[in-house]
Motif scaffolding. Structure first.
Motif, PDB file in Angstrom:
ATOM      1  N   MET A   1       8.745 -52.654  31.030  1.00 12.25           N
ATOM      2  CA  MET A   1       9.051 -52.483  29.611  1.00 12.25           C
ATOM      3  C   MET A   1      10.264 -51.571  29.436  1.00 12.25           C
ATOM      4  SD  MET A   1       7.600 -54.545  27.930  1.00 12.25           S
ATOM      5  CE  MET A   1       8.396 -54.348  26.358  1.00 12.25           C
ATOM      6  N   ARG A   2      10.324 -50.497  30.289  1.00 11.55           N
ATOM      7  CA  ARG A   2      11.419 -49.560  30.146  1.00 11.55           C
ATOM      8  C   ARG A   2      12.753 -50.274  30.367  1.00 11.55           C
ATOM      9  NH1 ARG A   2      11.828 -45.040  33.988  1.00 11.55           N
ATOM     10  NH2 ARG A   2      13.736 -44.233  33.091  1.00 11.55           N
ATOM     11  N   VAL A   3      12.734 -51.233  31.266  1.00  7.23           N
ATOM     12  CA  VAL A   3      13.960 -51.970  31.566  1.00  7.23           C
ATOM     13  C   VAL A   3      14.450 -52.726  30.329  1.00  7.23           C
ATOM     14  CG1 VAL A   3      14.910 -53.840  32.929  1.00  7.23           C
ATOM     15  CG2 VAL A   3      13.393 -52.183  33.995  1.00  7.23           C
ATOM     16  N   PHE A   4      13.515 -53.350  29.621  1.00  3.64           N
ATOM     17  CA  PHE A   4      13.900 -54.123  28.443  1.00  3.64           C
ATOM     18  C   PHE A   4      14.426 -53.226  27.329  1.00  3.64           C
ATOM     19  CE2 PHE A   4      11.019 -57.207  30.473  1.00  3.64           C
ATOM     20  CZ  PHE A   4      11.919 -58.243  30.578  1.00  3.64           C
ATOM     21  N   ALA A   5      13.781 -52.070  27.172  1.00  4.35           N
ATOM     22  CA  ALA A   5      14.244 -51.125  26.154  1.00  4.35           C
ATOM     23  C   ALA A   5      15.663 -50.692  26.484  1.00  4.35           C
ATOM     24  CB  ALA A   5      13.307 -49.912  26.113  1.00  4.35           C
ATOM     25  N   LEU A   6      15.885 -50.426  27.766  1.00  2.00           N
ATOM     26  CA  LEU A   6      17.223 -50.025  28.202  1.00  2.00           C
ATOM     27  C   LEU A   6      18.234 -51.131  27.920  1.00  2.00           C
ATOM     28  CD1 LEU A   6      18.887 -47.880  29.751  1.00  2.00           C
ATOM     29  CD2 LEU A   6      18.432 -49.222  31.799  1.00  2.00           C
ATOM     30  N   ALA A   7      17.849 -52.360  28.264  1.00  2.00           N
ATOM     31  CA  ALA A   7      18.745 -53.502  28.041  1.00  2.00           C
ATOM     32  C   ALA A   7      19.097 -53.617  26.566  1.00  2.00           C
ATOM     33  CB  ALA A   7      18.083 -54.780  28.540  1.00  2.00           C
ATOM     34  N   GLY A   8      18.108 -53.493  25.719  1.00  2.00           N
ATOM     35  CA  GLY A   8      18.331 -53.582  24.282  1.00  2.00           C
ATOM     36  C   GLY A   8      19.295 -52.508  23.812  1.00  2.00           C
ATOM     37  N   ARG A   9      19.071 -51.273  24.312  1.00  2.00           N
ATOM     38  CA  ARG A   9      19.932 -50.176  23.900  1.00  2.00           C
ATOM     39  C   ARG A   9      21.373 -50.416  24.343  1.00  2.00           C
ATOM     40  NH1 ARG A   9      16.564 -46.138  25.619  1.00  2.00           N
ATOM     41  NH2 ARG A   9      17.999 -45.351  27.185  1.00  2.00           N
ATOM     42  N   ARG A  10      21.527 -50.882  25.564  1.00  2.00           N
ATOM     43  CA  ARG A  10      22.860 -51.149  26.087  1.00  2.00           C
ATOM     44  C   ARG A  10      23.594 -52.182  25.231  1.00  2.00           C
ATOM     45  NH1 ARG A  10      24.795 -48.978  30.984  1.00  2.00           N
ATOM     46  NH2 ARG A  10      23.888 -46.932  30.673  1.00  2.00           N
ATOM     47  N   LEU A  11      22.881 -53.245  24.896  1.00  2.00           N
ATOM     48  CA  LEU A  11      23.468 -54.328  24.121  1.00  2.00           C
ATOM     49  C   LEU A  11      23.914 -53.816  22.752  1.00  2.00           C
ATOM     50  CD1 LEU A  11      23.978 -57.308  24.670  1.00  2.00           C
ATOM     51  CD2 LEU A  11      21.941 -57.818  23.342  1.00  2.00           C
ATOM     52  N   ALA A  12      23.028 -53.018  22.122  1.00  2.00           N
ATOM     53  CA  ALA A  12      23.346 -52.496  20.795  1.00  2.00           C
ATOM     54  C   ALA A  12      24.585 -51.611  20.861  1.00  2.00           C
ATOM     55  CB  ALA A  12      22.145 -51.717  20.248  1.00  2.00           C
ATOM     56  N   ALA A  13      24.673 -50.821  21.941  1.00  2.00           N
ATOM     57  CA  ALA A  13      25.824 -49.923  22.065  1.00  2.00           C
ATOM     58  C   ALA A  13      27.119 -50.717  22.299  1.00  2.00           C
ATOM     59  CB  ALA A  13      25.601 -48.941  23.211  1.00  2.00           C
ATOM     60  N   SER A  14      26.994 -51.925  22.852  1.00  2.00           N
ATOM     61  CA  SER A  14      28.194 -52.716  23.164  1.00  2.00           C
ATOM     62  C   SER A  14      28.708 -53.502  21.966  1.00  2.00           C
ATOM     63  CB  SER A  14      27.894 -53.702  24.284  1.00  2.00           C
ATOM     64  OG  SER A  14      27.178 -53.086  25.292  1.00  2.00           O
ATOM     65  N   LEU A  15      27.858 -53.674  20.959  1.00  2.00           N
ATOM     66  CA  LEU A  15      28.256 -54.529  19.835  1.00  2.00           C
ATOM     67  C   LEU A  15      29.544 -54.072  19.148  1.00  2.00           C
ATOM     68  CD1 LEU A  15      24.960 -55.730  18.133  1.00  2.00           C
ATOM     69  CD2 LEU A  15      26.685 -57.061  19.352  1.00  2.00           C
ATOM     70  N   PRO A  16      29.687 -52.771  18.822  1.00  2.00           N
ATOM     71  CA  PRO A  16      30.948 -52.354  18.185  1.00  2.00           C
ATOM     72  C   PRO A  16      32.159 -52.667  19.063  1.00  2.00           C
ATOM     73  CG  PRO A  16      29.331 -50.594  18.087  1.00  2.00           C
ATOM     74  CD  PRO A  16      28.748 -51.655  18.963  1.00  2.00           C
ATOM     75  N   THR A  17      32.022 -52.426  20.381  1.00  2.00           N
ATOM     76  CA  THR A  17      33.136 -52.717  21.299  1.00  2.00           C
ATOM     77  C   THR A  17      33.505 -54.193  21.215  1.00  2.00           C
ATOM     78  OG1 THR A  17      31.892 -51.265  22.738  1.00  2.00           O
ATOM     79  CG2 THR A  17      33.911 -52.199  23.623  1.00  2.00           C
ATOM     80  N   LEU A  18      32.466 -55.032  21.250  1.00  2.00           N
ATOM     81  CA  LEU A  18      32.672 -56.474  21.209  1.00  2.00           C
ATOM     82  C   LEU A  18      33.441 -56.876  19.949  1.00  2.00           C
ATOM     83  CD1 LEU A  18      31.907 -58.806  22.976  1.00  2.00           C
ATOM     84  CD2 LEU A  18      29.823 -59.093  21.667  1.00  2.00           C
ATOM     85  N   LEU A  19      33.035 -56.285  18.816  1.00  2.00           N
ATOM     86  CA  LEU A  19      33.671 -56.605  17.543  1.00  2.00           C
ATOM     87  C   LEU A  19      35.147 -56.200  17.563  1.00  2.00           C
ATOM     88  CD1 LEU A  19      32.913 -57.682  14.681  1.00  2.00           C
ATOM     89  CD2 LEU A  19      32.925 -55.294  13.968  1.00  2.00           C
ATOM     90  N   ILE A  20      35.399 -54.995  18.079  1.00  2.00           N
ATOM     91  CA  ILE A  20      36.783 -54.512  18.122  1.00  2.00           C
ATOM     92  C   ILE A  20      37.634 -55.427  18.999  1.00  2.00           C
ATOM     93  CG2 ILE A  20      38.262 -52.635  18.952  1.00  2.00           C
ATOM     94  CD1 ILE A  20      35.997 -50.709  18.095  1.00  2.00           C
ATOM     95  N   ILE A  21      37.073 -55.840  20.147  1.00  2.00           N
ATOM     96  CA  ILE A  21      37.826 -56.719  21.051  1.00  2.00           C
ATOM     97  C   ILE A  21      38.160 -58.037  20.350  1.00  2.00           C
ATOM     98  CG2 ILE A  21      37.712 -58.056  23.188  1.00  2.00           C
ATOM     99  CD1 ILE A  21      35.955 -55.853  24.342  1.00  2.00           C
ATOM    100  N   LEU A  22      37.158 -58.636  19.708  1.00  2.00           N
ATOM    101  CA  LEU A  22      37.372 -59.943  19.069  1.00  2.00           C
ATOM    102  C   LEU A  22      38.417 -59.852  17.964  1.00  2.00           C
ATOM    103  CD1 LEU A  22      33.768 -61.423  18.911  1.00  2.00           C
ATOM    104  CD2 LEU A  22      35.677 -62.199  20.285  1.00  2.00           C
ATOM    105  N   VAL A  23      38.269 -58.852  17.084  1.00  2.00           N
ATOM    106  CA  VAL A  23      39.232 -58.700  15.987  1.00  2.00           C
ATOM    107  C   VAL A  23      40.621 -58.417  16.553  1.00  2.00           C
ATOM    108  CG1 VAL A  23      39.845 -57.312  13.979  1.00  2.00           C
ATOM    109  CG2 VAL A  23      37.476 -57.975  14.352  1.00  2.00           C
ATOM    110  N   GLY A  24      40.664 -57.582  17.597  1.00  2.00           N
ATOM    111  CA  GLY A  24      41.951 -57.245  18.217  1.00  2.00           C
ATOM    112  C   GLY A  24      42.650 -58.481  18.763  1.00  2.00           C
TER     113      GLY A  24
END
Lengths: 326, 533
Positions: A1-24
């Protein structure tokens, strides 16, 4: 379970980066003169009708303002729709999915090759530091690192395909041979030998240097002296105690470079005529196929996030002091 | 056709028929059936249907699968293909094509005049590049019976023009595949269906296209080959290596590096030649933007032409496959070439300097008179070399040149749409009749943004008048004379300059037989091509 929570957190933290890259990337491509209809006109070689061009621009949504186009794109993305490719005439998701296997296969084989031989050669060099094997290995590494990969690829083709006729000169598999099962696997493997070597040699050079330095550092640590004092033979010391600790920098590097490689390698794919993501991205830029390019950026970013996540898990496995939550 | 009997035909009979049946020209050798032709496919296209896009990248594939009404024979004269015969009415406004009978599409349906009518009205007239201009005055295609198509024009259409244009702009598509659909999105655009000697099988983007022998082809017992495979190879050096490894048997349209042409040309396994490309002549251009007042002065344009040593450039950079050009109509155009006695600009640096002085452009600091931007088109190694040569040559007469390199989309937009250039250089493609794609470079009133047309800001009533008269002139002799006037006028006024003439270079593996036996061979159907063992 801890692994999935970690995965979720990582993904959420990457979303702003992803958005900036796409718009850029979207805005960057707006700066390039010309659009996909101009690229089509260039392919036609003249005689294009002005009305036909205007109709096409409306069809691709290019008559809208830049903010409106960007807004449309992001809104589609929220609904997990990557849009329609103007050069391929099919959905971007399909186009990328067609290219993904070749890219992943090439990347995985080149990376494994570089990782394995980098490790072995690095350890060998470290154990005979300043001896002739070390000098030889380090010199070879330098040569591999300094040689441009397109030249390496072309020379490999000239030698192994043209003169010796051992391997095919290019392509992903024998065209129209209709092989199935093991025969097909073998066929694809022979086609991938040269590209894997070409792409892998540069990485191999980096890995062996890192591994050598890392080994030398760990070999001087106290616990190694203790292990030797216990009376363990040198092979056991290296394999059981040194290697595991010396691997950490390697794993970090592989994690970072896997991301680079997932974007595909334009040079190696072009030289060996492989249908990978790198050539697709290059083609999309030249033909101003915005949807396809953004789609590739999006998929590559997702893959990089995944790989980094796996690397994090590996850290914890290699060195229990690094908690998976850290 | 009984092959063994044909092989026993007397030499004289074979010679006599070789004009009508070019496949007999290699009759001394017994054609072998089977084999796979592999072709270098350098630039992938968005579509493969030549009824919708007229470009070499489409013909190289689609030209084996679909067929035009009229083709070219070995001597370059119009020859029957899907049309067996044609005639024009006295006023030139009605052209009747009698269609070949017993021809079927690859899906087994019969080919009829309804297909021709649909393709002409919906594709050639509305979508096909160059076709829209050629068929501008086409009013209707009547189909009195399934094997007659009558083209009705609002203005006279010279028979010579339509026949010269048809091999490229006369490919027919099947009505039953396209009717009632969005033509642009039709799946047949990338999986073409036609009447040709090869049937489309598979297209893997970025990798290959496969077509196989059409067993029901109307030329009985042809084609000889089992398959044609196009290999997508973007890298020029890699393509040369694949030629050497035997993975590719034919590389069309100058797609390899100039150095590789010279290297493979010395190798007995290959034939590096311009043969079979006579119908695809091109000239290198130097285009002037008249919105720059410096270039609007004819003395400056003439000075620039005099400052360039064209024979030196050709000899040292392009080699045997190029020659000095004499204007917009290249010397391979036997029908319309007016000869070399038109206004020319020989290399004369002193004269160039004198003209520039006369125009009032004195040398300033560092000997520079003025600065120009030069936009080279990104296709072709020769264009890159030529632009560097221009830059260095013009420096000698005090003109500083900044070379601005852009990719295809950027070049087209900047030069032909935004007009944001001083000099530009690229290729003009000559398509067998000046009215197809040559006079548009000079005729005023072109829509803004139409690439490879007069976007220079140059208008000349005399040129316009000659072009318009030739467009509808029915008498071939008068038409040729008018195009002579045209070349003399534009060479004198030099709104753009066409100083180099080139023909595309092909590389053939010598195992191929019956290759390059017509002037548009790479685009043609390859029905008589075979492969020696």
């Amino acid at each position: 379970m801890r692994v999935f929570a970690l995965a979720g957190r990582r993904l959420a933290a990457s979303l702003p980066t992803l958005l900036i890259i796409l718009v850029g990337v979207f805005l960057l491509l707006q700066l390039a003169p010309g659009d996909t209809v101009d690229a089509l006109m260039a392919q036609m070689g003249g005689g294009g009708d002005a009305q036909v061009a205007a109709d096409l621009r409306a069809f691709y949504g290019l008559d809208l303002s830049v903010p409106a186009q960007l807004g449309n794109y992001l809104w589609r993305l929220v609904r997990l729709d990557l849009g329609f490719s103007s050069i391929y005439g099919k959905p971007v998701a399909t186009v990328i999915l067609e290219r993904l296997p070749a890219t992943l296969l090439l990347m995985a084989s080149a990376l494994s090759f570089a990782f394995f031989f980098g490790l072995v050669l690095g350890v060998l060099a470290a154990r005979r530091v300043n001896g002739w094997p070390d000098t030889l290995i380090s010199t070879l590494g330098l040569v591999f690192y300094a040689t441009p990969s397109f030249w390496f690829g072309l020379m490999a083709i000239v030698l192994f395909a043209v003169h010796l006729e051992w391997l095919p000169a290019g392509g992903f598999e024998e065209i129209g041979a209709g092989y199935t099962g093991l025969r097909r696997v073998l066929d694809i493997a022979t086609h991938l030998v040269l590209p894997t070597l070409t792409l892998g040699l540069i990485f191999l050079a980096i890995y062996l240097r890192i591994m050598r330095a890392s080994m030398l550092e760990v070999l001087n640590l106290d616990f190694v002296r203790t292990a030797r004092a216990k009376g363990l033979d040198e092979t056991r010391v290296v394999v059981k105690h040194v290697l595991r600790n010396a691997m950490l920098p390697m794993v970090t590097l592989v994690g970072l470079q896997a991301g680079t490689m997932l974007g595909g390698s334009v040079v190696v794919e072009s030289v060996f005529s492989l249908p990978g993501l790198g050539r697709l991205a290059y083609e999309s830029v030249v033909q101003r196929d915005l949807n396809t390019l953004l789609g590739i950026v999006f998929v590559s970013a997702l893959l990089v996030i995944t790989v980094n996540f796996i690397v994090d898990l590996l850290y914890a496995r290699l060195d229990p002091r690094i908690g998976a939550g850290g | 056709m009984n092959l063994s009997r044909r092989a026993m035909l007397s030499t004289s009979a074979a010679l006599a028929s070789s004009v009508a049946f070019p496949e007999l020209s290699f009759a001394q050798e017994q054609p072998r059936r089977g084999g796979v032709m592999t072709v270098h496919f350098a630039t992938e296209q968005r579509i493969l249907n030549p009824s919708l896009q007229a470009s070499t990248g489409v013909y190289i594939v689609g030209g084996k699968i679909q067929e035009p009404l009229v083709d070219l024979d070995a001597a370059g004269n119009p020859a029957p293909c899907l049309a067996e015969s044609w005639e024009s009415s006295a006023d030139g406004k009605t052209i009747t094509f009698k269609l070949r009978q017993g021809v079927t599409w690859h899906d087994g349906k019969p080919f009829t005049s309804a297909d021709v009518q649909f393709t002409a009205m919906e594709m050639w007239k509305k979508i096909l590049n160059y076709g829209t201009a050629l068929q501008l005055f086409l009013e209707a295609v009547d189909t009195p019976d399934p094997h007659t198509a009558v083209f009705r024009y609002a203005r006279p259409m010279p028979m010579n023009l339509i026949l010269r244009a048809m091999p490229d702009l006369g490919y027919v598509s099947a009505r039953h595949i396209y009717e009632g659909s969005d033509i642009r999105q039709n799946p047949a655009n990338t999986a073409p269906m036609g009447t040709g000697p090869f049937r489309f099988v598979q297209y893997e983007r970025g990798q290959f296209i496969i077509a196989e022998r059409n067993p029901n082809y109307w030329r009985n017992n042809l084609p000889y080959l089992d398959r044609v495979v196009w290999r997508v190879v973007g890298d020029r050096s890699a393509a040369a290596a694949q030629m050497e490894a035997g993975q590719i048997l034919f590389s069309p349209y100058s797609a390899l590096a100039i150095a590789d042409f010279q290297r493979l040309g010395r190798d007995p396994r290959f034939d590096v030649t311009t043969k079979g490309n006579e119908g695809n002549a091109r000239t290198n251009t130097l285009e002037f933007n008249f919105r720059n007042p410096v270039l609007a002065d004819i003395r400056v344009r003439r000075a620039i032409a005099h400052a360039l040593d064209v024979p030196f450039f050709i000899e040292n950079f392009l080699g045997d496959f190029a020659k000095k050009g004499t204007g917009p109509i290249p010397s391979v155009s036997t029908d319309y070439y007016p000869g070399p006695d038109t206004p020319q600009y020989a290399f004369d640096r002193r004269r160039a300097n004198a003209l520039l002085d006369e125009a009032g452009h004195r040398r300033g600091a560092g000997g520079v008179r003025f600065t120009l931007r030069l936009h080279p088109a990104p296709w072709g190694e020769d264009i890159a070399l030529w632009s560097t040569f221009i830059q260095q040559s013009l420096q000698e007469v005090g003109i500083r040149v900044e070379v601005v390199r852009l990719d295809a989309a950027g070049f087209l937009r900047t030069v032909y749409n935004d007009w944001n250039f001083d000099l530009a250089t690229g290729w003009h493609q000559y398509r067998n009749d000046p009215a197809v794609s040559t006079t548009v470079w000079y005729r005023s009133g072109q829509p803004k943004g139409a690439p490879w047309t007069n976007q220079w800001g140059w208008t000349d009533a005399q040129t316009d008048q000659i072009i318009d008269a030739a467009q509808t002139e029915l008498d071939p002799a008068k038409r040729k004379a008018l195009y002579g006037d045209f070349v003399r006028r534009v060479n004198d006024q030099i709104p753009l300059w066409m100083p180099i003439e080139q023909i595309f270079v092909s590389v053939f593996n010598r195992r191929l037989r019956n290759y390059a036996n017509n002037p548009r061979w790479a685009s043609s159907s390859w029905h008589d091509l075979w492969l020696a063992s």
